[in-house]
Design a protein around this motif. Structure first.
Motif, PDB file in Angstrom:
ATOM      1  N   ASP A  39      -6.721   4.572  -1.203  1.00  0.00           N
ATOM      2  CA  ASP A  39      -6.428   5.994  -1.381  1.00  0.00           C
ATOM      3  C   ASP A  39      -5.323   6.265  -2.402  1.00  0.00           C
ATOM      4  O   ASP A  39      -5.437   7.148  -3.244  1.00  0.00           O
ATOM      5  CB  ASP A  39      -6.027   6.619  -0.040  1.00  0.00           C
ATOM      6  CG  ASP A  39      -7.169   6.587   0.964  1.00  0.00           C
ATOM      7  OD1 ASP A  39      -8.277   6.203   0.548  1.00  0.00           O
ATOM      8  OD2 ASP A  39      -6.952   6.931   2.135  1.00  0.00           O
ATOM      9  N   GLY A  40      -4.224   5.522  -2.332  1.00  0.00           N
ATOM     10  CA  GLY A  40      -3.075   5.809  -3.191  1.00  0.00           C
ATOM     11  C   GLY A  40      -3.026   5.002  -4.460  1.00  0.00           C
ATOM     12  O   GLY A  40      -1.974   4.920  -5.104  1.00  0.00           O
ATOM     13  N   SER A  49       1.706   4.311   2.156  1.00  0.00           N
ATOM     14  CA  SER A  49       2.343   5.558   1.739  1.00  0.00           C
ATOM     15  C   SER A  49       2.002   5.797   0.274  1.00  0.00           C
ATOM     16  O   SER A  49       1.730   4.857  -0.479  1.00  0.00           O
ATOM     17  CB  SER A  49       3.862   5.500   1.937  1.00  0.00           C
ATOM     18  OG  SER A  49       4.425   4.473   1.154  1.00  0.00           O
ATOM     19  N   ILE A  50       2.022   7.058  -0.123  1.00  0.00           N
ATOM     20  CA  ILE A  50       1.658   7.456  -1.480  1.00  0.00           C
ATOM     21  C   ILE A  50       2.859   8.122  -2.149  1.00  0.00           C
ATOM     22  O   ILE A  50       3.624   8.839  -1.500  1.00  0.00           O
ATOM     23  CB  ILE A  50       0.450   8.411  -1.460  1.00  0.00           C
ATOM     24  CG1 ILE A  50      -0.769   7.706  -0.823  1.00  0.00           C
ATOM     25  CG2 ILE A  50       0.084   8.884  -2.860  1.00  0.00           C
ATOM     26  CD1 ILE A  50      -1.981   8.592  -0.676  1.00  0.00           C
ATOM     27  N   LYS A  51       3.026   7.868  -3.436  1.00  0.00           N
ATOM     28  CA  LYS A  51       4.129   8.422  -4.224  1.00  0.00           C
ATOM     29  C   LYS A  51       5.483   8.062  -3.608  1.00  0.00           C
ATOM     30  O   LYS A  51       6.358   8.911  -3.420  1.00  0.00           O
ATOM     31  CB  LYS A  51       3.997   9.944  -4.366  1.00  0.00           C
ATOM     32  CG  LYS A  51       2.782  10.382  -5.164  1.00  0.00           C
ATOM     33  CD  LYS A  51       2.753  11.891  -5.354  1.00  0.00           C
ATOM     34  CE  LYS A  51       1.553  12.327  -6.177  1.00  0.00           C
ATOM     35  NZ  LYS A  51       1.511  13.796  -6.370  1.00  0.00           N
ATOM     36  N   HIS A  93      -1.555   6.411  -7.836  1.00  0.00           N
ATOM     37  CA  HIS A  93      -0.114   6.652  -7.888  1.00  0.00           C
ATOM     38  C   HIS A  93       0.691   5.364  -7.742  1.00  0.00           C
ATOM     39  O   HIS A  93       1.915   5.414  -7.598  1.00  0.00           O
ATOM     40  CB  HIS A  93       0.299   7.630  -6.784  1.00  0.00           C
ATOM     41  CG  HIS A  93      -0.378   8.964  -6.884  1.00  0.00           C
ATOM     42  ND1 HIS A  93      -0.080   9.877  -7.867  1.00  0.00           N
ATOM     43  CD2 HIS A  93      -1.363   9.524  -6.136  1.00  0.00           C
ATOM     44  CE1 HIS A  93      -0.832  10.958  -7.717  1.00  0.00           C
ATOM     45  NE2 HIS A  93      -1.615  10.770  -6.674  1.00  0.00           N
ATOM     46  N   ASP A 145       0.856  -1.202   0.000  1.00  0.00           N
ATOM     47  CA  ASP A 145       0.000   0.000   0.000  1.00  0.00           C
ATOM     48  C   ASP A 145       0.882   1.239   0.000  1.00  0.00           C
ATOM     49  O   ASP A 145       1.467   1.576   1.026  1.00  0.00           O
ATOM     50  CB  ASP A 145      -0.903   0.033   1.230  1.00  0.00           C
ATOM     51  CG  ASP A 145      -1.909  -1.105   1.259  1.00  0.00           C
ATOM     52  OD1 ASP A 145      -2.318  -1.563   0.182  1.00  0.00           O
ATOM     53  OD2 ASP A 145      -2.281  -1.530   2.361  1.00  0.00           O
ATOM     54  N   TRP A 146       1.010   1.977  -1.033  1.00  0.00           N
ATOM     55  CA  TRP A 146       0.596   1.778  -2.405  1.00  0.00           C
ATOM     56  C   TRP A 146       1.846   1.905  -3.238  1.00  0.00           C
ATOM     57  O   TRP A 146       2.181   2.976  -3.746  1.00  0.00           O
ATOM     58  CB  TRP A 146      -0.460   2.804  -2.777  1.00  0.00           C
ATOM     59  CG  TRP A 146      -1.783   2.526  -2.119  1.00  0.00           C
ATOM     60  CD1 TRP A 146      -2.762   1.696  -2.609  1.00  0.00           C
ATOM     61  CD2 TRP A 146      -2.283   3.038  -0.885  1.00  0.00           C
ATOM     62  NE1 TRP A 146      -3.839   1.679  -1.746  1.00  0.00           N
ATOM     63  CE2 TRP A 146      -3.567   2.501  -0.673  1.00  0.00           C
ATOM     64  CE3 TRP A 146      -1.757   3.911   0.087  1.00  0.00           C
ATOM     65  CZ2 TRP A 146      -4.336   2.791   0.436  1.00  0.00           C
ATOM     66  CZ3 TRP A 146      -2.523   4.192   1.199  1.00  0.00           C
ATOM     67  CH2 TRP A 146      -3.798   3.636   1.370  1.00  0.00           C
ATOM     68  N   LYS A 147       2.554   0.809  -3.379  1.00  0.00           N
ATOM     69  CA  LYS A 147       3.853   0.737  -4.043  1.00  0.00           C
ATOM     70  C   LYS A 147       4.129  -0.718  -4.400  1.00  0.00           C
ATOM     71  O   LYS A 147       3.402  -1.629  -3.964  1.00  0.00           O
ATOM     72  CB  LYS A 147       4.957   1.289  -3.135  1.00  0.00           C
ATOM     73  CG  LYS A 147       4.875   0.744  -1.707  1.00  0.00           C
ATOM     74  CD  LYS A 147       5.638   1.584  -0.727  1.00  0.00           C
ATOM     75  CE  LYS A 147       5.306   1.181   0.712  1.00  0.00           C
ATOM     76  NZ  LYS A 147       3.999   1.697   1.148  1.00  0.00           N
TER      77      LYS A 147
END
Length: 374
Positions: A221-222, A264-266, A225, A143-145
């Protein structure tokens, strides 16, 4: 006059749209990997077969509407006509032949393009040599990678994937929390990544370049990305990339993974020069944290008939999705996407749902009927 002006604007609008259409990414119809190319061919063949019916039907519809218009007095009008054997044969035989052809193509392609099937060729002109060693890559959707393990080289990366050109790639794919879908359009079709399960994909990239990879299954949410770069390199370029990862990377152990696992996002590209032994297997079996029971151990207990009265001790070992139990990134709030029942009572509440009577208050006849059913 307004109608003529409206029609005059159509060519102008099409001309303005042309630069935008020429910039569209047609990677699905122009892939760089053999598996994706075969899938492209399947789309083209299916479309052509269906157009064999669609085009004549559209043309005949327009012709009949024009030929039998009210002003055409020369059109033959025969209200007593009701049957033509020749016409019925044409109407039914053509669709039947197309359905048979589509079924045959689907049957062959379903087995030939099975993602679990080992590759037998590099491309349409080159069979796979027996001495070629495939590249093994273990994929984890976080989340999210994306996290990629290279077990043959002892390295790992985040949001960056690389492979040598014309070398088969054996993917093993799983997820840490929720279901995602691993997808590199230029390489092959999408494959689901699910927690506690492992899917496989066999593919090959035939042209050097930088390609887009993404998650094609909404996961929170992410999600928008959750993308990565896939580099198709020659063998020398791939060896240089591996050396760069080993030189600039850090150690990926269980503690590092648990920090990386948090939502985490981006997330930027990360390199890990070494990986703790058995980490991917622990991720797959959902037992990275100390004290957790691995899925394979739980399945073994189930296969042996269960643990009996001692199984209550395993409850704490089977709590896997507790990323927000200690406050996490949301300060102790519920995980993103958590919902409550429409009644307003929290989930697993001791209070009965609003508007629903207690089961103890059911009529005696109902309890009696249920007793007889048991």
């Amino acid at each position: 006059m307004p109608t003529q002006f409206s029609f005059a604007r159509i060519p102008i609008m099409l001309m303005l749209m042309l630069p935008t259409l020429t910039g569209c990414n047609m990677v699905v119809m122009s892939p760089s990997g053999d598996i994706a190319a075969q899938q492209r061919d399947l789309i083209v063949i299916s479309t052509i077969l269906m157009l064999i019916i669609i085009v004549p039907v559209v043309c005949l519809t327009l012709y009949f509407a024009w030929h039998y218009r009210q002003s055409n007095k020369a059109a033959k009008y025969d209200p007593e006509w009701h049957h033509s054997t020749g016409l019925e044969v044409v109407i039914w035989s053509a669709p039947l032949a197309i359905i048979i052809a589509l079924g045959a193509v689907t049957w062959v392609s379903t087995h030939k393009l099975d993602p679990y099937r080992q590759l037998d060729r590099i491309d349409a002109a080159r069979p796979l040599a027996a001495e070629v060693k495939p590249l093994n890559v273990e994929v984890v959707a976080l989340d999210w990678k994306w996290l990629f393990f290279y077990p043959d080289y002892g390295i790992a990366t985040v949001n960056e994937l690389a492979a040598p050109v014309d070398v088969p790639i054996n993917f093993k794919i799983t997820a840490s929390s929720v279901m995602n879908s691993f997808y590199v359009p230029a390489l092959a079709g999408m494959i689901y990544a699910m927690p506690g399960m492992q899917t496989r994909l066999h593919a090959v990239i035939n042209e050097a370049g930088e390609y887009e990879g993404l998650s094609s299954n909404y996961s929170g949410d992410g999600f928008s990305h959750m993308r990565f770069k896939f580099h198709g390199l020659d063998q020398a370029g791939f060896d240089e990339w591996v050396a760069r990862v080993k030189q600039g990377g850090t150690m990926l152990n269980r503690d590092t993974y648990l920090k990386l696992e948090k939502p985490s996002i981006k997330e930027p590209v990360r390199y890990y020069a070494s990986v703790e032994n058995g980490l991917y297997d622990a991720v797959l079996n959902m037992c990275v944290r100390a004290g957790q029971m691995c899925m394979k151990d739980m399945m073994h207990i189930d296969m042996m008939g269960g643990a009996g009265t001692d199984s209550h001790e395993n409850r704490a070992k089977l709590e896997h999705d507790n990323r927000h139990a200690d406050g996490g990134s949301n300060g102790g709030e519920a995980a993103p996407g958590a919902t409550f029942p429409e009644t307003g009572n929290p989930s697993r509440s001791e209070e009965p749902a609003e508007g629903i009577e207690d089961r103890q208050a059911e009529p005696e006849t109902m309890n009696h009927d249920m007793h007889k059913m048991h």
